[in-house]
Design an enzyme around this catalytic site. Structure first.
Site, PDB file in Angstrom:
ATOM      1  N   HIS A  34     -52.602  -2.362 -33.257  1.00  0.00           N
ATOM      2  CA  HIS A  34     -52.123  -3.622 -32.689  1.00  0.00           C
ATOM      3  C   HIS A  34     -52.098  -3.613 -31.156  1.00  0.00           C
ATOM      4  CE1 HIS A  34     -47.956  -1.800 -32.722  1.00  0.00           C
ATOM      5  NE2 HIS A  34     -47.847  -2.549 -31.630  1.00  0.00           N
ATOM      6  N   ASP A  65     -52.344   0.805 -38.855  1.00  0.00           N
ATOM      7  CA  ASP A  65     -52.009   0.544 -37.455  1.00  0.00           C
ATOM      8  C   ASP A  65     -52.369   1.731 -36.564  1.00  0.00           C
ATOM      9  OD1 ASP A  65     -51.305  -1.026 -35.339  1.00  0.00           O
ATOM     10  OD2 ASP A  65     -49.140  -0.865 -35.647  1.00  0.00           O
ATOM     11  N   GLY A 131     -44.154  -1.770 -25.893  1.00  0.00           N
ATOM     12  CA  GLY A 131     -44.777  -0.931 -24.869  1.00  0.00           C
ATOM     13  C   GLY A 131     -44.773   0.538 -25.264  1.00  0.00           C
ATOM     14  N   ASN A 132     -43.830   0.939 -26.132  1.00  0.00           N
ATOM     15  CA  ASN A 132     -43.841   2.293 -26.688  1.00  0.00           C
ATOM     16  C   ASN A 132     -44.906   2.423 -27.778  1.00  0.00           C
ATOM     17  OD1 ASN A 132     -40.517   2.589 -26.059  1.00  0.00           O
ATOM     18  ND2 ASN A 132     -41.747   4.443 -25.910  1.00  0.00           N
ATOM     19  N   SER A 133     -45.304   1.306 -28.352  1.00  0.00           N
ATOM     20  CA  SER A 133     -46.241   1.335 -29.478  1.00  0.00           C
ATOM     21  C   SER A 133     -47.450   2.204 -29.185  1.00  0.00           C
ATOM     22  CB  SER A 133     -46.729  -0.076 -29.801  1.00  0.00           C
ATOM     23  OG  SER A 133     -45.702  -0.844 -30.337  1.00  0.00           O
TER      24      SER A 133
END
Length: 175
Positions: A34, A65, A131-133
């Site tokens: 994503h 993901d 933003g950590n993703s």
């Protein structure tokens, strides 16, 4: 943990958004699908300020993901967790929450069995924000346990991590 691992963490910039990632080979970065979905241009930023282009997407699995990227940069890959996941185990995240670059947070594994979409995942109370993703969730040995992926907005610090062993399910044969 931070000093040992931060040089292997990246900020993934897509032109339409951003997330985190980390080296799994000297020129290969792992992130969430994503984070790169819909992007027409991708590049990474290192903690030292260096930038590099993403040369190709080696593979991805939206249902897990996960996205695997070859980059025009070389860094030390992070080791993977090999001892399994234990509830109560100490965890650490390094990433770019809300655009605050290379932030460090800690917590524990709160549940080791969860299915997120089709991916084998687990829960942590380690603070994870947008933003950590795509960044790593690390154990006390600096080993990657999984990719920080999402959180439950209705709960406090109920955050989803896709187990690192799901990487083996991504088809890398057709970049």
């Amino acid at each position: 943990i931070y000093e040992t691992c931060v040089d292997s963490i990246v900020w993934v910039q897509s032109g339409i958004g951003r997330g985190s990632g980390f080296f799994i080979e000297e020129d290969v970065v792992l992130t969430n699908h994503h984070v790169i979905e819909g992007a027409t241009q991708l590049y990474i930023i290192m903690e030292n300020g260096d930038t590099a282009d993403v040369l190709e997407v080696l593979g991805y699995a939206p249902e897990l993901d996960i996205a695997v990227l070859r980059v025009d940069y070389k860094a030390e890959p992070l080791p993977f967790n090999t001892h399994g996941i234990t509830v109560g185990e100490k965890t650490y995240a390094i990433g770019n929450p809300l655009g605050i670059s290379f932030s460090f947070s800690d917590g524990i594994v709160t549940n080791r069995e969860l299915i997120h979409d089709e991916a084998k995942a687990f829960l942590t109370n380690t603070p994870i924000s947008s933003g950590n993703s795509g960044g790593p969730l690390l154990n006390e040995y600096g080993e990657v346990m999984g990719l920080t992926t999402a959180g439950f907005t209705a709960g406090q610090n109920l955050n989803i991590v896709v187990n690192i062993d799901q990487l083996e399910l991504v088809d890398l044969s057709k970049p």
